[in-house]
Motif scaffolding. Structure first.
Motif, PDB file in Angstrom:
ATOM      1  N   VAL A 186       0.810  -1.138  -0.085  1.00  0.00           N
ATOM      2  CA  VAL A 186       0.068  -0.062  -0.043  1.00  0.00           C
ATOM      3  C   VAL A 186       0.682   1.201  -0.104  1.00  0.00           C
ATOM      4  O   VAL A 186       1.910   1.546   0.717  1.00  0.00           O
ATOM      5  CB  VAL A 186      -0.888  -0.092   1.204  1.00  0.00           C
ATOM      6  CG1 VAL A 186      -1.752   1.359   1.274  1.00  0.00           C
ATOM      7  CG2 VAL A 186      -2.040  -1.270   1.116  1.00  0.00           C
ATOM      8  N   ALA A 190      -2.851   6.615   2.241  1.00  0.00           N
ATOM      9  CA  ALA A 190      -2.756   5.717   1.073  1.00  0.00           C
ATOM     10  C   ALA A 190      -3.624   6.094  -0.047  1.00  0.00           C
ATOM     11  O   ALA A 190      -4.713   6.315  -0.115  1.00  0.00           O
ATOM     12  CB  ALA A 190      -3.550   4.293   1.768  1.00  0.00           C
ATOM     13  N   TYR A 209       1.362  -3.580   4.383  1.00  0.00           N
ATOM     14  CA  TYR A 209       1.070  -2.121   4.763  1.00  0.00           C
ATOM     15  C   TYR A 209       2.480  -1.680   5.262  1.00  0.00           C
ATOM     16  O   TYR A 209       3.402  -2.324   5.849  1.00  0.00           O
ATOM     17  CB  TYR A 209       0.224  -2.118   6.000  1.00  0.00           C
ATOM     18  CG  TYR A 209      -1.343  -2.257   5.734  1.00  0.00           C
ATOM     19  CD1 TYR A 209      -1.979  -1.594   4.870  1.00  0.00           C
ATOM     20  CD2 TYR A 209      -1.599  -3.661   5.505  1.00  0.00           C
ATOM     21  CE1 TYR A 209      -3.314  -1.981   4.528  1.00  0.00           C
ATOM     22  CE2 TYR A 209      -2.939  -3.936   4.875  1.00  0.00           C
ATOM     23  CZ  TYR A 209      -3.677  -3.068   4.319  1.00  0.00           C
ATOM     24  OH  TYR A 209      -4.992  -3.361   4.192  1.00  0.00           O
ATOM     25  N   ARG A 245      -4.953  -0.300   9.635  1.00  0.00           N
ATOM     26  CA  ARG A 245      -5.270  -1.129   8.477  1.00  0.00           C
ATOM     27  C   ARG A 245      -6.635  -0.462   8.040  1.00  0.00           C
ATOM     28  O   ARG A 245      -6.817  -0.182   6.834  1.00  0.00           O
ATOM     29  CB  ARG A 245      -5.133  -2.341   8.639  1.00  0.00           C
ATOM     30  CG  ARG A 245      -3.533  -2.799   8.441  1.00  0.00           C
ATOM     31  CD  ARG A 245      -3.677  -4.371   8.630  1.00  0.00           C
ATOM     32  NE  ARG A 245      -4.355  -5.056   9.589  1.00  0.00           N
ATOM     33  CZ  ARG A 245      -3.667  -5.505  10.636  1.00  0.00           C
ATOM     34  NH1 ARG A 245      -2.314  -5.063  11.093  1.00  0.00           N
ATOM     35  NH2 ARG A 245      -4.121  -5.968  11.660  1.00  0.00           N
ATOM     36  N   ALA A 247      -6.246   3.073   6.498  1.00  0.00           N
ATOM     37  CA  ALA A 247      -5.787   3.088   5.076  1.00  0.00           C
ATOM     38  C   ALA A 247      -6.408   2.360   4.199  1.00  0.00           C
ATOM     39  O   ALA A 247      -6.582   2.964   3.001  1.00  0.00           O
ATOM     40  CB  ALA A 247      -4.304   2.135   5.043  1.00  0.00           C
TER      41      ALA A 247
END
Length: 126
Positions: free
Chosen positions: A41, A65, A98, A108, A111
């Motif tokens: 990412v 992201a 990640y 997470r 993102a």
């Protein structure tokens, strides 16, 4: 008996993309980013226009992201040209990698929400 381990491939995470490869772009991965696998990412650093693994915080763009690396690269010591997925795609969370500071479910999820804002939907499961 040892298990055969294979290098990650894009189909591990990329489940659907827009036709005619419209989901993809070329990009520059910044020197110092290291060896990155497909499915990493990425964030875009505003001042340089180069991509780095997304971080959980910052104020230079690295905290947001915006893409996923399609082709693996080694940007340890020099900028590297790469193919990224930047829009209109569906990804499996299981194949994404990640940045080191995105290290828990909450980060997470944040993102993944940022990816959704650019049209990359991250789904649980395959």
């Amino acid at each position: 008996m040892a298990l055969l381990e294979t290098a990650p491939v894009a189909s591990d995470w990329l489940k659907s993309e827009d036709g005619s490869f419209r989901s993809r772009d070329t990009a520059i991965i910044a020197a110092g980013a290291g060896k990155l696998k497909t499915g990493t990412v990425l964030a875009l650093v505003a001042a340089t226009g180069k991509y780095v693994p997304a971080a959980s915080s910052g104020n230079d763009g690295s905290q947001t992201a915006v893409a996923v690396l399609f082709t693996p690269v080694d940007a340890t010591s020099a900028d590297q040209k790469a193919v990224i997925v930047s829009r209109q795609a569906i990804a499996s969370h299981a194949g994404l990698t990640y940045g080191p500071t995105i290290n828990d479910a909450t980060k997470r999820a944040a993102a993944n929400g940022q990816l959704k804002a650019v049209g990359i939907i991250v789904r649980e499961g395959a």
